[in-house]
Design a protein around this motif. Structure first.
Motif, PDB file in Angstrom:
ATOM      1  N   TYR A 188       0.839  -1.205   0.000  1.00 42.49           N
ATOM      2  CA  TYR A 188       0.000   0.000   0.000  1.00 42.49           C
ATOM      3  C   TYR A 188       0.871   1.252   0.000  1.00 42.49           C
ATOM      4  O   TYR A 188       0.630   2.194  -0.775  1.00 42.49           O
ATOM      5  N   GLN A 189       1.883   1.268   0.865  1.00 39.50           N
ATOM      6  CA  GLN A 189       2.770   2.431   0.944  1.00 39.50           C
ATOM      7  C   GLN A 189       3.481   2.677  -0.377  1.00 39.50           C
ATOM      8  O   GLN A 189       3.649   3.826  -0.812  1.00 39.50           O
ATOM      9  N   SER A 190       3.906   1.601  -1.036  1.00 39.98           N
ATOM     10  CA  SER A 190       4.612   1.734  -2.312  1.00 39.98           C
ATOM     11  C   SER A 190       3.732   2.409  -3.349  1.00 39.98           C
ATOM     12  O   SER A 190       4.177   3.303  -4.090  1.00 39.98           O
ATOM     13  N   ILE A 191       2.478   1.978  -3.424  1.00 41.81           N
ATOM     14  CA  ILE A 191       1.546   2.564  -4.389  1.00 41.81           C
ATOM     15  C   ILE A 191       1.346   4.052  -4.104  1.00 41.81           C
ATOM     16  O   ILE A 191       1.356   4.884  -5.020  1.00 41.81           O
ATOM     17  N   GLN A 192       1.185   4.407  -2.835  1.00 40.74           N
ATOM     18  CA  GLN A 192       0.970   5.802  -2.473  1.00 40.74           C
ATOM     19  C   GLN A 192       2.194   6.661  -2.789  1.00 40.74           C
ATOM     20  O   GLN A 192       2.071   7.785  -3.296  1.00 40.74           O
ATOM     21  N   ILE A 193       3.373   6.143  -2.485  1.00 43.97           N
ATOM     22  CA  ILE A 193       4.606   6.889  -2.763  1.00 43.97           C
ATOM     23  C   ILE A 193       4.782   7.069  -4.267  1.00 43.97           C
ATOM     24  O   ILE A 193       5.131   8.165  -4.745  1.00 43.97           O
ATOM     25  N   ASN A 194       4.557   6.012  -5.038  1.00 41.95           N
ATOM     26  CA  ASN A 194       4.713   6.105  -6.490  1.00 41.95           C
ATOM     27  C   ASN A 194       3.724   7.104  -7.094  1.00 41.95           C
ATOM     28  O   ASN A 194       4.059   7.844  -8.012  1.00 41.95           O
ATOM     29  N   LYS A 195       2.509   7.132  -6.582  1.00 39.85           N
ATOM     30  CA  LYS A 195       1.521   8.109  -7.057  1.00 39.85           C
ATOM     31  C   LYS A 195       1.974   9.533  -6.749  1.00 39.85           C
ATOM     32  O   LYS A 195       1.869  10.432  -7.583  1.00 39.85           O
ATOM     33  N   SER A 196       2.496   9.726  -5.533  1.00 41.15           N
ATOM     34  CA  SER A 196       2.876  11.075  -5.098  1.00 41.15           C
ATOM     35  C   SER A 196       4.046  11.624  -5.905  1.00 41.15           C
ATOM     36  O   SER A 196       4.196  12.846  -6.031  1.00 41.15           O
ATOM     37  N   ARG A 197       4.859  10.743  -6.457  1.00 42.19           N
ATOM     38  CA  ARG A 197       5.991  11.214  -7.263  1.00 42.19           C
ATOM     39  C   ARG A 197       5.695  11.157  -8.763  1.00 42.19           C
ATOM     40  O   ARG A 197       6.604  11.290  -9.586  1.00 42.19           O
ATOM     41  N   GLY A 198       4.429  10.973  -9.095  1.00 41.99           N
ATOM     42  CA  GLY A 198       4.015  11.017 -10.494  1.00 41.99           C
ATOM     43  C   GLY A 198       4.348   9.786 -11.289  1.00 41.99           C
ATOM     44  O   GLY A 198       4.417   9.836 -12.523  1.00 41.99           O
ATOM     45  N   GLU A 199       4.543   8.647 -10.606  1.00 39.37           N
ATOM     46  CA  GLU A 199       4.854   7.385 -11.285  1.00 39.37           C
ATOM     47  C   GLU A 199       3.867   6.304 -10.847  1.00 39.37           C
ATOM     48  O   GLU A 199       4.245   5.278 -10.266  1.00 39.37           O
ATOM     49  N   PRO A 200       2.568   6.511 -11.112  1.00 38.25           N
ATOM     50  CA  PRO A 200       1.561   5.563 -10.616  1.00 38.25           C
ATOM     51  C   PRO A 200       1.678   4.156 -11.192  1.00 38.25           C
ATOM     52  O   PRO A 200       1.175   3.209 -10.602  1.00 38.25           O
TER      53      PRO A 200
END
Length: 275
Positions: A188-200
């Protein structure tokens, strides 16, 4: 094999590095080109691997009592400083191998021996993971589209039980449950971090798995009386104790991107003793 695993130039933290499985882990990761940051409460027993390999990887160690939260926070900070000092990647791999036994029948088991085992094997693993998984660290790791691997060393005793090891079985059973819950949380954290850096759509993720060794030929098992050893071996289909390198080789696979779709799993390395 070195090319297939593609571990060269990664940085790994290994707790319990001074003996047995921990020492084998150090040799294995270093031989694959990883820079290795070792920790143990008994630093006087730490042995550095042969440095005459083809890589320019770095290695260092620090004293750490994983039962102490402040020690594990300092360990991770020292590892990060080590990476910065040598201009190598921040550690994206941690193997939690620190562990002890204090065996005894349940009616003789002291509260001190119960607490020592739970505090080292279970709480110690929690402390190391919590310090390793600071949000800023994970963001830094994933910002390079690099995955992160958390590997916890459990035991088949958590699945099978063993006479005189109620404290050890409880501690390693806790490690199994922690690993499975952590894997879901880190996904879950990985998905959220990737979204926040523009790499969903990035596949970079923090994974968590456990290895459950059976009876491995280490200083911990060398104290077992020979008659009991033979009885144990007779129950192992491969008819031998495992070697620390057997566990280390499995850890290499779980640390590498070759296992990038594997998380939340508890892998036995036991010669099929659990069957």
């Amino acid at each position: 094999m070195q090319n297939w695993l593609q571990l060269a130039n990664k940085t790994v933290i290994i707790t319990g590095s001074a003996s047995g499985i921990g020492s084998a882990l150090v040799d294995a990761f270093y031989s694959q080109g990883c820079s290795v940051f070792m920790s143990d409460i008994k630093t006087e027993n730490i042995k550095y691997p042969n440095t005459s390999n083809i890589y320019k990887n770095k290695i260092a160690h620090v004293k750490c009592d994983v039962r102490c939260k402040d020690d594990t926070i300092a360990m991770i900070q020292n590892a990060d400083n080590f990476a910065k000092e040598h201009d190598i990647p921040i550690a994206s791999i941690i193997v939690n191998a620190a562990g002890i036994t204090r065996d005894g029948f349940i009616h003789d088991l002291t509260e001190e021996n119960y607490d020592d085992v739970l505090d080292t094997n279970l709480k110690g693993t929690f402390h190391s993971i919590q310090a390793f998984c600071r949000p800023d660290r994970l963001e830094k790791i994933l910002s390079t589209n690099t995955g992160s691997s958390i590997i916890n060393i459990g035991s088949v005793i958590s699945e099978r039980g063993n006479i005189g090891q109620t404290n050890y079985a409880a501690s390693k059973g806790g490690v199994v449950g922690m690993t499975r819950a952590l894997a879901k949380e880190m996904a879950y954290q990985s998905i959220q971090i990737n979204k926040s850096r523009g790499e969903p759509n990035s596949h970079a993720a923090i994974r968590a798995n456990a290895i459950l060794p059976g009876f491995i030929d280490t200083p911990m098992t060398q104290t077992v009386p020979s008659n009991i050893k033979q009885r144990i071996i007779s129950g192992i289909p491969l008819r031998r104790f495992g070697e620390p390198t057997d566990v280390a080789n499995m850890a290499l696979f779980l640390a590498s991107d070759r296992s990038s779709y594997v998380t939340g799993e508890c892998w036995e390395c036991s010669g099929a003793i659990a069957i």
